[in-house]
Design a protein around this motif. Sequence first.
Motif, PDB file in Angstrom:
ATOM      1  N   GLY B  34       0.833  -1.213   0.000  1.00  0.00           N
ATOM      2  CA  GLY B  34       0.000   0.000   0.000  1.00  0.00           C
ATOM      3  C   GLY B  34       0.860   1.253   0.000  1.00  0.00           C
ATOM      4  O   GLY B  34       0.620   2.196  -0.762  1.00  0.00           O
ATOM      5  N   TRP B  38       1.481   4.484  -2.760  1.00  0.00           N
ATOM      6  CA  TRP B  38       1.579   5.937  -2.546  1.00  0.00           C
ATOM      7  C   TRP B  38       2.876   6.478  -3.117  1.00  0.00           C
ATOM      8  O   TRP B  38       2.904   7.511  -3.768  1.00  0.00           O
ATOM      9  N   ILE B  95      -0.466  -2.480  -6.736  1.00  0.00           N
ATOM     10  CA  ILE B  95      -1.854  -2.357  -6.280  1.00  0.00           C
ATOM     11  C   ILE B  95      -2.635  -3.660  -6.513  1.00  0.00           C
ATOM     12  O   ILE B  95      -3.430  -4.071  -5.675  1.00  0.00           O
ATOM     13  N   HIS B  98      -1.469  -5.779  -3.807  1.00  0.00           N
ATOM     14  CA  HIS B  98      -2.062  -5.260  -2.576  1.00  0.00           C
ATOM     15  C   HIS B  98      -3.502  -5.766  -2.433  1.00  0.00           C
ATOM     16  O   HIS B  98      -3.899  -6.267  -1.383  1.00  0.00           O
ATOM     17  N   GLU B 102      -4.529  -8.230   0.572  1.00  0.00           N
ATOM     18  CA  GLU B 102      -5.501  -7.835   1.597  1.00  0.00           C
ATOM     19  C   GLU B 102      -6.683  -8.806   1.592  1.00  0.00           C
ATOM     20  O   GLU B 102      -7.230  -9.139   2.632  1.00  0.00           O
ATOM     21  N   ARG B 107      -8.746  -8.845   5.254  1.00  0.00           N
ATOM     22  CA  ARG B 107      -8.830  -7.548   5.924  1.00  0.00           C
ATOM     23  C   ARG B 107      -9.910  -6.676   5.288  1.00  0.00           C
ATOM     24  O   ARG B 107      -9.702  -5.504   5.004  1.00  0.00           O
ATOM     25  N   ARG B 112     -14.560  -3.781   8.548  1.00  0.00           N
ATOM     26  CA  ARG B 112     -13.384  -3.318   7.810  1.00  0.00           C
ATOM     27  C   ARG B 112     -13.685  -3.118   6.339  1.00  0.00           C
ATOM     28  O   ARG B 112     -12.768  -3.020   5.522  1.00  0.00           O
ATOM     29  N   ALA B 115     -12.101   0.329   3.501  1.00  0.00           N
ATOM     30  CA  ALA B 115     -10.892   0.450   2.675  1.00  0.00           C
ATOM     31  C   ALA B 115     -11.068  -0.331   1.374  1.00  0.00           C
ATOM     32  O   ALA B 115     -10.711   0.149   0.290  1.00  0.00           O
ATOM     33  N   TRP B 116     -11.621  -1.502   1.466  1.00  0.00           N
ATOM     34  CA  TRP B 116     -11.841  -2.313   0.260  1.00  0.00           C
ATOM     35  C   TRP B 116     -12.795  -1.598  -0.693  1.00  0.00           C
ATOM     36  O   TRP B 116     -12.540  -1.458  -1.889  1.00  0.00           O
ATOM     37  N   GLY B 119     -11.315   1.151  -2.365  1.00  0.00           N
ATOM     38  CA  GLY B 119     -10.196   0.731  -3.216  1.00  0.00           C
ATOM     39  C   GLY B 119     -10.650   0.352  -4.614  1.00  0.00           C
ATOM     40  O   GLY B 119      -9.953   0.618  -5.596  1.00  0.00           O
ATOM     41  N   VAL B 120     -11.837  -0.245  -4.722  1.00  0.00           N
ATOM     42  CA  VAL B 120     -12.285  -0.749  -6.025  1.00  0.00           C
ATOM     43  C   VAL B 120     -12.366   0.362  -7.082  1.00  0.00           C
ATOM     44  O   VAL B 120     -11.798   0.208  -8.172  1.00  0.00           O
ATOM     45  N   HIS B 199      -9.488   6.380   1.253  1.00  0.00           N
ATOM     46  CA  HIS B 199      -9.212   4.952   1.409  1.00  0.00           C
ATOM     47  C   HIS B 199      -8.659   4.602   2.790  1.00  0.00           C
ATOM     48  O   HIS B 199      -8.959   3.549   3.336  1.00  0.00           O
ATOM     49  N   LEU B 203      -8.409   4.044   8.956  1.00  0.00           N
ATOM     50  CA  LEU B 203      -7.253   3.350   9.514  1.00  0.00           C
ATOM     51  C   LEU B 203      -6.428   4.363  10.289  1.00  0.00           C
ATOM     52  O   LEU B 203      -6.251   5.497   9.847  1.00  0.00           O
ATOM     53  N   ALA B 206      -1.983   4.735   9.176  1.00  0.00           N
ATOM     54  CA  ALA B 206      -1.801   4.024   7.912  1.00  0.00           C
ATOM     55  C   ALA B 206      -0.408   4.350   7.385  1.00  0.00           C
ATOM     56  O   ALA B 206       0.035   5.491   7.450  1.00  0.00           O
ATOM     57  N   ARG B 207       0.265   3.329   6.881  1.00  0.00           N
ATOM     58  CA  ARG B 207       1.612   3.563   6.383  1.00  0.00           C
ATOM     59  C   ARG B 207       1.528   4.061   4.947  1.00  0.00           C
ATOM     60  O   ARG B 207       1.280   3.292   4.035  1.00  0.00           O
ATOM     61  N   ARG B 450      -3.267  -5.045  11.931  1.00  0.00           N
ATOM     62  CA  ARG B 450      -2.362  -4.011  11.449  1.00  0.00           C
ATOM     63  C   ARG B 450      -1.294  -3.600  12.442  1.00  0.00           C
ATOM     64  O   ARG B 450      -0.116  -3.616  12.108  1.00  0.00           O
TER      65      ARG B 450
HETATM   66  C1  HEM Z   1      -3.951   3.708  -5.526  1.00  0.00           C
HETATM   67  C2  HEM Z   1      -4.337   2.612  -4.997  1.00  0.00           C
HETATM   68  C3  HEM Z   1      -4.190   2.237  -3.541  1.00  0.00           C
HETATM   69  C4  HEM Z   1      -3.354   2.733  -2.591  1.00  0.00           C
HETATM   70  C5  HEM Z   1      -2.330   3.823  -2.753  1.00  0.00           C
HETATM   71  C6  HEM Z   1      -3.636   2.016  -1.382  1.00  0.00           C
HETATM   72  C7  HEM Z   1      -3.002   2.249  -0.195  1.00  0.00           C
HETATM   73  C8  HEM Z   1      -3.294   1.635   1.011  1.00  0.00           C
HETATM   74  C9  HEM Z   1      -2.645   1.885   2.260  1.00  0.00           C
HETATM   75  C10 HEM Z   1      -1.513   2.873   2.469  1.00  0.00           C
HETATM   76  C11 HEM Z   1      -3.218   1.099   3.192  1.00  0.00           C
HETATM   77  C12 HEM Z   1      -2.858   1.036   4.671  1.00  0.00           C
HETATM   78  C13 HEM Z   1      -1.885  -0.052   4.917  1.00  0.00           C
HETATM   79  C14 HEM Z   1      -1.560  -0.142   6.385  1.00  0.00           C
HETATM   80  O1  HEM Z   1      -1.044   0.834   6.933  1.00  0.00           O
HETATM   81  O2  HEM Z   1      -1.846  -1.186   6.981  1.00  0.00           O
HETATM   82  C15 HEM Z   1      -4.233   0.331   2.548  1.00  0.00           C
HETATM   83  C16 HEM Z   1      -5.040  -0.597   3.157  1.00  0.00           C
HETATM   84  C17 HEM Z   1      -5.974  -1.384   2.505  1.00  0.00           C
HETATM   85  N1  HEM Z   1      -6.284  -1.337   1.151  1.00  0.00           N
HETATM   86 FE1  HEM Z   1      -5.452  -0.133  -0.219  1.00  0.00          FE
HETATM   87  N2  HEM Z   1      -4.603   1.100  -1.613  1.00  0.00           N
HETATM   88  C18 HEM Z   1      -4.972   1.189  -2.927  1.00  0.00           C
HETATM   89  C19 HEM Z   1      -5.896   0.423  -3.598  1.00  0.00           C
HETATM   90  C20 HEM Z   1      -6.609  -0.606  -3.006  1.00  0.00           C
HETATM   91  C21 HEM Z   1      -7.474  -1.494  -3.714  1.00  0.00           C
HETATM   92  C22 HEM Z   1      -7.691  -1.485  -5.215  1.00  0.00           C
HETATM   93  C23 HEM Z   1      -8.007  -2.336  -2.782  1.00  0.00           C
HETATM   94  C24 HEM Z   1      -8.967  -3.475  -2.981  1.00  0.00           C
HETATM   95  C25 HEM Z   1     -10.031  -3.409  -3.686  1.00  0.00           C
HETATM   96  C26 HEM Z   1      -7.484  -1.967  -1.499  1.00  0.00           C
HETATM   97  C27 HEM Z   1      -7.814  -2.574  -0.311  1.00  0.00           C
HETATM   98  C28 HEM Z   1      -7.253  -2.290   0.912  1.00  0.00           C
HETATM   99  C29 HEM Z   1      -7.586  -2.963   2.139  1.00  0.00           C
HETATM  100  C30 HEM Z   1      -8.612  -4.077   2.305  1.00  0.00           C
HETATM  101  C31 HEM Z   1      -6.782  -2.409   3.144  1.00  0.00           C
HETATM  102  C32 HEM Z   1      -6.710  -2.829   4.599  1.00  0.00           C
HETATM  103  C33 HEM Z   1      -7.801  -2.255   5.389  1.00  0.00           C
HETATM  104  C34 HEM Z   1      -7.714  -2.758   6.807  1.00  0.00           C
HETATM  105  O3  HEM Z   1      -6.625  -3.137   7.271  1.00  0.00           O
HETATM  106  O4  HEM Z   1      -8.778  -2.790   7.437  1.00  0.00           O
HETATM  107  N3  HEM Z   1      -6.626  -0.923  -1.671  1.00  0.00           N
HETATM  108  N4  HEM Z   1      -4.264   0.669   1.198  1.00  0.00           N
END
Ligand code: HEM
Lengths: 175, 517
Positions: B34, B38, B95, B98, B102, B107, B112, B115-116, B119-120, B199, B203, B206-207, B450
Motif C-alpha cells: 500500500g 503511494w 496495487i 495489494h 488484503e 482484511r 473493515r 478500505a476495500w 479501493g475498487v 481509502h 485506519l 496508515a503507512r 495491522r
Molecule cells: C492507488 C491505490 C491504492 C493505494 C495507494 C492504497 C493504499 C493503502 C494503504 C496505504 C493502506 C494502509 C496499509 C496499512 O497501513 O496497513 C491500505 C489498506 C488497505 N487497502 Fe489499499 N490502496 C490502494 C488500492 C486498493 C485497492 C484497489 C483495494 C482493494 C479493492 C485496497 C484494499 C485495501 C484494504 C482491504 C486495506 C486494509 C484495510 C484494513 O486493514 O482494514 N486498496 N491501502
Amino acid sequence: MITAEEKRVASLFKWLMQGVSYAVFMAGIAYFSVLPVYEHVDPSKAVIKLAFNHAGELKEKCRRLTPEEIQKLAPNMRRQTQCGRERLPIEVELYLDDQLLYRASAPPSGLWGDGTSTVYQRFVVTPGSHLLTVRLRDSYRTDSFDFEHSERIELRARQNFVVGFRPETGGFSFD
Amino acid sequence: MGSLKRALRFLFQRVEYSFDAFFGPALNPFVNLGSLGWFFYWIVAASGVYLYIFFDTGMVQAYDSIEQITNVQWYAGGVMRSLHRYASDALVVVIILHLVREFSLDRLRGKRWFAWFTGVPLLWFIYACGISGYWMVWDMLAQYIAIVTTEWLDTLPLFGESIASNFLNNASITGRFFTLMVFIHIAIPLFMLFLMWLHIQRLDNARVNPPRALAAGTLISMIVMSLIFPAVSQPPANLDVVPAVVNFDWFYLAIYPLLDVVPGGQLWLAMGAGTLLLILMPWLPPQRNKPPAVVNLDNCNGCRRCVDDCPYSAITMGARTDGALFDGQAVVNASNCVACGICAGACPTATPFRRATDLVPGIELPNFSIASLKEKILESTAQLQGADRVLVIGCENARQVSSSAEPDVGVVTVPCIGMLPPSFIDFVLSRNVADGVFINGCREGDCFNRLGAQWMRQRLAGQRDPYLRRRVPRERIHLCWLGNGRKKRRSRELAAFRVLLRDLAVSNDNGGGKAGG
Ligand code: HEM
Ligand code: SF4
Ligand code: SF4
C-alpha cells in the motif's frame, strides 16, 4: 558459533539478493511496458472502414389534414400537414469484388427512433486491386437502392481505406 | 471463498518468507504494498508535472514536443518520462498485489469494509489515467488506443453517434478528443489522490510512506532502469495507415487484445459484473459482528492511550459525562470497532495486580474481559510442573501452539496480541505462575489487526505506554513472530526457550534466588 567472517558473507549475500530483486522487478516493468508486441491486424493486410451517419426517410409520409381535422386542433396549433417523427432504418450492402462483406439494416437512433442511423464497420482485406461496391437504401423503395457506388481500387498493405457517405456531395465517398 | 483465501495466503507466505531472508521483515516489499502504491503515485505526479511544462497540448504538436523531451534533454526530461511510465506500471503491479494480499488476509470483512470499498473505484481510475496517458503521446500506440477505445465505447448505449468516427482517417480527425484526454489525464489523478486519502480514513497510522531504505532502493533502481532503457515513442500517429503491430504496455492494455475476440458489449458486461462482485466482497458472506469495546467510566482517566493505539480510528476523546475532573473520556464508535481488544492492552487500568473484583479496566471487550483473561491464565497454568513451565499467549490469527502436544505448557489465545497488557507478563513471572512467557504473534509487519504486534513490541521495549516494567527478567520472555505458517520453526523456538529456562533454573540454584518477586 557463527564467526564474524561468516556474518559478513551472510550480510553481503543479503545485500546482493536485495539488489537482484530490485533489478528483476525493474527489468520486468521495463520489459512488459513495451514487449511482446501485439499484432492487432495482420500487417500484410489492408483495412476498409465503412463509416457514416445518415437519416432514413420518415416512416409515415406527411399527409394533408382534412379541413375537419384542422378544425379540431387548438387555434394556435393549426397546420396543413401532419408528419410522424419516426424514421426508417437504412439498409447497407458492401461488396468486395463479388464477395458480400457486409449487409445490415441500421436502425435510427434516439428514444423515438427519430435520429440518424450510424454505420461503423471495420474489415480486414487482402491488398491489391478490387472492385468495391456499396449500396444504401433509406426509403420504402423495394426494387433497388437509393444510392450506389462502385469503383476499382488499389489497396496497399496496412492501408486504411474509408468508405463514407455524404449525400450533400452526391453520395458515397471513397478515400 | 474461505479456501481461496487460505490458498492465496499460503502462497503469499511462501514468497514472503523468502523475501524476509533478503530484506528482513520490515523492508519486505510485500508488507509495504500500500505504501509503495503511494510512493509510485508521488513519482508519477512529480514527473508528470515536469513533463507537462514541456508538453504541447495540441494534437499536431504533442508528438514533437515529447520527442524533444525524450531526446534533447534525455538526462532530465527523458529520465522523467521513463520514471513517469515505469512508476505508473509499477503502481499497477503493487496495487493488484495489494488487492490480492488484503483479500487473502481477509482484511475487508465486517466493519473493515471501507478500505476495500473505496479501493475498487481506484482501480478504474488507475486504468483511466494510464490509458489516457498513452493517448497523449499521439504515436502509433496512441492511434491504436484511440481507435480501439472509441470503438469499445461505441458499444455502450451512451452516445448517439459513433465516436470512433472521429478517428477514421487524417481527413476527418479533429483535436477535440485529444483535448478531452489531456483534461482527463490531469483531472483523474487529482481525484485519485482524494480517493486514496479517503481509502485510509478509517485506519489509524496508515503507512503511506515505505521504509526509507525500501523507497531509496526502489527509486534508485528505477532511475538506473530509466537510463539504461529509456521510455520512447513509437512512430507518429498516421490515421491513413493501420496500426497493425504495436509495442504494448501490458500492464495497462492487457484486456485490449480481448476486444479482437469478444464483442465489446460483453466485455463491458463482464467488467461491470466483476466490479460489482469486487465491491460486494466484504459481505460475501456477511460476517457476524462481535460486540464492540465498552468504556467503563469509573476506570477511565482520559489518558488517550486507547485513542492512540486503536488501529481503526474507532475511539475518540469526548467530553466527560460523569462529572469527574479528568480531561475527557474514551468514546467508542461502534461502527468502526472490530473487537480486536488492542485498546484494553493499552489501558493503564488493565492490570492483573488489582483484586479480581476490581479488575474492570477503562475499556475492554464485553465478550473477552480482562478479568477473564486473568482467569484463563491462572487456569491454563495451574497444573504445570517443573522448571520449564511455559505460558504461551498467542494471537488467534497466528498458528497456535497445541497444549496437548507440549507437556507443561499452558496456552491462552487472545483476539490480538496487542490486547495483552504488559503487566500480565510481569504478573505471570513475578507471581511464579510460570517460568517463562512465550508470545506467539503474527509475522512482523503482517499483523491481522495491522498494529497489534508492533505496539506489543514497542511496549515490551519501553518505547510505548504501557511499558513492561524494567524489573521483569527479559530472558524469561520469548517473542515469536511467525504468523500462521512455520509450524516446525515455532516448535523449535519453544523447545529452545524451555532449554534456556531449565538452564536458568540450574544457575539460579547455584547462585542466588530467582529474579523478581
Ligand atoms: C492507488 C491505490 C491504492 C493505494 C495507494 C492504497 C493504499 C493503502 C494503504 C496505504 C493502506 C494502509 C496499509 C496499512 O497501513 O496497513 C491500505 C489498506 C488497505 N487497502 Fe489499499 N490502496 C490502494 C488500492 C486498493 C485497492 C484497489 C483495494 C482493494 C479493492 C485496497 C484494499 C485495501 C484494504 C482491504 C486495506 C486494509 C484495510 C484494513 O486493514 O482494514 N486498496 N491501502
Ligand atoms: S477493540 Fe478497541 S482497539 Fe480494537 S477496534 Fe475496537 S475500539 Fe479499536
Ligand atoms: S486507555 Fe483507558 S484510561 Fe486511557 S482513555 Fe482509554 S479507556 Fe480511558
